[in-house]
Design a protein around this motif. Structure first.
Motif, mmCIF file in Angstrom:
data_model
loop_
_atom_site.group_PDB
_atom_site.id
_atom_site.type_symbol
_atom_site.label_atom_id
_atom_site.label_comp_id
_atom_site.label_asym_id
_atom_site.label_seq_id
_atom_site.Cartn_x
_atom_site.Cartn_y
_atom_site.Cartn_z
ATOM 1 N N PHE A 186 -7.512 8.130 7.402
ATOM 2 C CA PHE A 186 -7.557 8.421 5.976
ATOM 3 C C PHE A 186 -6.203 8.886 5.450
ATOM 4 N N ARG A 187 -5.461 9.645 6.244
ATOM 5 C CA ARG A 187 -4.132 10.082 5.835
ATOM 6 C C ARG A 187 -3.206 8.870 5.660
ATOM 7 N N SER A 188 -3.268 7.925 6.600
ATOM 8 C CA SER A 188 -2.432 6.717 6.499
ATOM 9 C C SER A 188 -2.779 5.921 5.250
ATOM 10 N N LYS A 212 -1.360 4.840 -0.690
ATOM 11 C CA LYS A 212 -2.056 4.803 -1.986
ATOM 12 C C LYS A 212 -3.133 3.708 -2.019
ATOM 13 N N ILE A 213 -3.868 3.603 -0.908
ATOM 14 C CA ILE A 213 -4.965 2.637 -0.801
ATOM 15 C C ILE A 213 -6.257 3.360 -1.135
ATOM 16 N N ASN A 214 -6.955 2.878 -2.142
ATOM 17 C CA ASN A 214 -8.191 3.464 -2.607
ATOM 18 C C ASN A 214 -9.341 3.093 -1.676
ATOM 19 N N ASP A 220 -9.439 -10.763 -3.362
ATOM 20 C CA ASP A 220 -8.307 -10.445 -2.499
ATOM 21 C C ASP A 220 -7.814 -9.016 -2.689
ATOM 22 N N LYS A 221 -8.539 -8.214 -3.459
ATOM 23 C CA LYS A 221 -8.176 -6.820 -3.664
ATOM 24 C C LYS A 221 -9.018 -5.883 -2.786
ATOM 25 N N VAL A 222 -9.942 -6.427 -1.968
ATOM 26 C CA VAL A 222 -10.830 -5.623 -1.139
ATOM 27 C C VAL A 222 -10.676 -6.044 0.313
ATOM 28 N N SER A 223 -10.571 -5.067 1.198
ATOM 29 C CA SER A 223 -10.497 -5.308 2.634
ATOM 30 C C SER A 223 -11.435 -4.346 3.337
#
Length: 185
Positions: free
Chosen positions: A164-166, A171-173, A141-144
């Motif tokens: 990518f800016r959004s 702070k989404i890796n 549940d940590k990957v989308s």
């Protein structure tokens, strides 16, 4: 013309298909979209109180990825999943994955069976007329997977930059980037 991933890519990437993997009978909480849902905002929407109540009490079913130890499968509708002769969920999409060298799928699993490693059985008849039994399922549940699709992307500069800016602002890796060709006529 818009394009879409093929079945193997879609299931390996966890890209959900409305009508196959999710429907109007499933909530965002059950489908793993809770991280995109702000139930504390001032914005009112249909079902907000029910979702708050569900979040407080806990979900009763959960969409998960599964691995099935066979080399081929054909799913034309949902297939029931069982544990000790009790229905625990349903397989909604599945295909053979060359990457994982087994059949993988997307299943909605009922509580309390939606734990990683839960074994299950599915009633299929293989070519030798034996019931096939499956041993495990997995979920992260940590990957989308996020996709940008649209014919206007070619003529609209900055789409990828804005995505990518959004993501960076939240702070989404990013673990991987994949592109596909869309044919234009």
């Amino acid at each position: 013309k818009p394009g879409c991933p093929h079945l193997i890519e879609r299931i390996e990437g966890g890209l959900l298909s409305y009508g196959n993997d999710i429907s109007s009978n499933d909530t965002p909480l059950e489908c793993g979209f809770d991280k995109y849902l702000n139930l504390e905002s001032d914005i009112n929407f249909l079902g907000k109180e029910k979702l708050r109540e569900m979040k407080k009490k806990g979900i009763k079913k959960k969409l998960m990825g599964v691995k099935i130890n066979i080399s081929e499968i054909e799913v034309t509708g949902s297939l029931n999943l069982f544990f000790e002769n009790k229905k625990i969920g349903e397989l909604r999409s599945a295909c053979f994955s060359p990457k994982y060298e087994t059949v993988i799928g997307i299943a909605m699993i009922n509580e309390p069976y939606f734990e990683v490693g839960q074994s299950f059985e599915i009633n299929l008849i293989d070519k030798s007329n034996k019931n096939i039994h499956y041993e495990s399922m997995s979920h992260n549940d940590k990957v989308s997977k996020i996709s940008i699709v649209g014919a206007g992307m070619v003529s609209t500069p900055g789409i990828t930059y804005r995505m990518f800016r959004s993501l960076a602002e939240e702070k989404i890796n990013i673990l991987a980037i994949s592109t596909s060709e869309i044919k234009l006529s």
